[in-house]
Design an enzyme around this catalytic site. Structure first.
Site, PDB file in Angstrom:
ATOM      1  N   GLY A  74       0.824  -1.201   0.000  1.00  0.00           N
ATOM      2  CA  GLY A  74       0.000   0.000   0.000  1.00  0.00           C
ATOM      3  C   GLY A  74       0.858   1.249   0.000  1.00  0.00           C
ATOM      4  N   GLY A  75       1.947   1.211  -0.746  1.00  0.00           N
ATOM      5  CA  GLY A  75       2.980   2.245  -0.683  1.00  0.00           C
ATOM      6  C   GLY A  75       2.728   3.489  -1.491  1.00  0.00           C
ATOM      7  N   ASP A  98       0.484  -1.053  -4.871  1.00  0.00           N
ATOM      8  CA  ASP A  98      -0.728  -0.270  -4.648  1.00  0.00           C
ATOM      9  C   ASP A  98      -1.660  -0.542  -5.826  1.00  0.00           C
ATOM     10  OD1 ASP A  98      -2.569   2.005  -3.869  1.00  0.00           O
ATOM     11  OD2 ASP A  98      -0.932   2.350  -2.465  1.00  0.00           O
ATOM     12  N   ASP A 135      -3.571  -5.959  -4.688  1.00  0.00           N
ATOM     13  CA  ASP A 135      -4.627  -5.770  -3.700  1.00  0.00           C
ATOM     14  C   ASP A 135      -4.197  -6.480  -2.429  1.00  0.00           C
ATOM     15  OD1 ASP A 135      -6.866  -5.818  -2.099  1.00  0.00           O
ATOM     16  OD2 ASP A 135      -8.194  -6.731  -3.582  1.00  0.00           O
ATOM     17  N   PHE A 136      -3.975  -5.736  -1.339  1.00  0.00           N
ATOM     18  CA  PHE A 136      -3.427  -6.374  -0.143  1.00  0.00           C
ATOM     19  C   PHE A 136      -4.417  -7.278   0.578  1.00  0.00           C
ATOM     20  CE2 PHE A 136      -3.755  -1.715   1.314  1.00  0.00           C
ATOM     21  CZ  PHE A 136      -5.071  -1.816   1.744  1.00  0.00           C
ATOM     22  N   ARG A 161       2.888   1.062   5.830  1.00  0.00           N
ATOM     23  CA  ARG A 161       2.957   2.439   6.333  1.00  0.00           C
ATOM     24  C   ARG A 161       1.626   3.159   6.139  1.00  0.00           C
ATOM     25  NH1 ARG A 161       4.989   7.821   4.629  1.00  0.00           N
ATOM     26  NH2 ARG A 161       6.028   8.714   6.453  1.00  0.00           N
ATOM     27  N   HIS A 219      -4.335   1.606   9.991  1.00  0.00           N
ATOM     28  CA  HIS A 219      -5.267   2.454  10.741  1.00  0.00           C
ATOM     29  C   HIS A 219      -6.517   2.792   9.937  1.00  0.00           C
ATOM     30  CE1 HIS A 219      -3.853   6.728   9.323  1.00  0.00           C
ATOM     31  NE2 HIS A 219      -3.856   5.863   8.337  1.00  0.00           N
TER      32      HIS A 219
END
Length: 422
Positions: free
Chosen positions: A254-255, A277, A303-304, A319, A323
């Site tokens: 997701g960088g 990403d 896709d993570f 990173r 959240h």
């Protein structure tokens, strides 16, 4: 406004606080204390009094000092001092772009912006109480550091608009959302969904509105570049081996466009990076990658929530991603890494760690807790305490061994290190 020095201000605060303490002692009233939260009002007797006057003077002196020590960014938009409505109107009406560097009269500014002088005057006078514009003489306003940033930087204007237009309905709808969706971990059950009457979560939800989507992207990019969130803090705490062996590999999950990987690559030229990403995002990142980093950084659409394709990497960097998700989905993201992990591989999370009771000054905790409620309002997600992080990895798989947390001085986000024991 005055030109008092910090020492002069401190002396005035000291003298006034002493006078107030003496007056409270004289009238038999206890001094206020935060030992058990907010104290009762000082000198509640009707009418004016010396204690009330001294209290007001002290309050004004302390607020002026606080304003001096607050960076322009935080006067404009942050969870430390939420943006005010006059500032939002000023941005929406295009006043910053029409404001001359040398200052201007209300009449001239209203004419250039095609607005009512009365409205312009009211907006500027209100914003001046927040030290955003400065009225040097009657109806003549000049720039401050805050308003100059506002006029020059589209990102800060986007951030203010996002807070007001997307955020305010979301924050105001938290009570309704938690009643409507009790104990839900679904992203689409947030205050934002209720406040905007949207079924989809914010990311896909605003994609149908190109202007809002573009503003959101610019606002988040601006916010990510603010003090305390710079990639230099990650670089300082990143667990590079010494020396870094040839073939040392980092996967940046997701960088985005690869800002973190670029900073890390410049710090350690032996390391190789995969930035993952969405398809469009990595295409933009690859197109803007500096020539000297092309041998170190590879962009990859991924896709993570699906199985990690890069197997055997040394570090998987996550990173400002987890959240955005409740524990239910954060655990899914972590579990999708497991098939790719070799024994000893590290998971490095670069995010906030909410402070515990009395661990930091309440202003620092307040800012962190603001972000926590912001995540609740916008995404039905959360910031996490140290115990929350430990529990999250343990729930994902007990073979994740929690190694510790580093927080570089000045950083808002910490570096959380976890090892896969296999």
């Amino acid at each position: 406004m005055d030109r008092y020095t910090l020492k002069e201000r401190a002396s005035s605060i000291f003298d006034t606080a002493n006078s107030l303490a003496d007056e409270l002692s004289r009238i038999g009233q206890e001094e206020p204390s935060l030992e058990h939260g907010l104290p009762a009002a000082l000198d509640v007797s009707a009418g004016p009094s010396k204690a009330k006057n001294l209290k007001q003077q002290l309050h004004e002196l302390v607020d002026e000092l606080n304003a001096l020590l607050t960076e322009p960014h935080f006067h404009l938009a942050s969870d430390r001092r939420l943006p005010n409505l006059s500032l939002h109107s000023i941005i929406r009406l295009g006043i910053p772009e029409n404001f001359p560097d040398q200052g201007t009269t209300v009449t001239d500014l209203a004419k250039s912006a095609n607005l009512s002088p009365s409205i312009v005057r009211r907006l500027l006078k209100h914003s001046a109480t927040y030290h955003i514009f400065y009225e040097s003489e009657a109806d003549f306003f000049v720039h401050t550091a805050a308003s100059r940033a506002l006029s020059k930087d589209q990102g800060i204007r986007d951030l203010v608009e996002f807070f007001i237009e997307e955020g305010t309905p979301a924050w105001c709808s938290i009570p309704e959302s938690v009643r409507k969706y009790p104990n839900s971990e679904e992203t689409g059950h947030s205050g934002w969904n209720v406040g905007h009457n949207m079924k989809e979560p914010i990311f896909p939800g605003i994609s149908a509105f190109p202007e809002r989507e573009a503003r959101f992207a610019r606002a988040m990019a601006y916010g990510a570049g603010q003090p305390g969130l710079a990639t230099k803090y990650l670089v300082e705490s990143f667990p590079f081996p010494r020396p870094t062996p040839k073939g040392f590999t980092v996967v940046d999950l997701g960088g985005g466009m690869g800002q973190a990987s670029r900073s890390l690559a410049r710090h350690d030229q032996a390391a190789r990076f995969f930035v993952q990403d969405t398809k469009d995002t990595v295409a933009q990142g690859a197109a803007t990658l500096p020539e000297d980093l092309k041998d170190q950084i590879t962009y990859q659409a991924h896709d993570f929530f699906t199985e990690q394709p890069v197997r055997g990497a040394d570090v998987y960097l996550i990173r400002h991603v987890l959240h955005d998700w409740s524990d239910k989905y954060a655990i899914k993201i972590l579990r999708q890494l497991i098939p790719a992990l070799k024994p000893g591989a590290k998971i490095v999370v670069n995010e906030r760690v909410l402070p515990g009771r009395h661990e930091v000054h309440y202003l620092t905790e307040r800012e962190a807790r603001h972000f926590d409620l912001h995540m609740l309002a916008i995404l039905n997600a959360l910031e996490r305490t140290l115990d929350d992080w430990k529990e999250l990895f343990n729930k994902a798989d007990p073979r994740f061994e929690f190694k510790g947390v580093q927080t570089t001085e000045g950083a808002l986000a910490s570096v959380i290190e976890v090892v896969w024991r296999g």
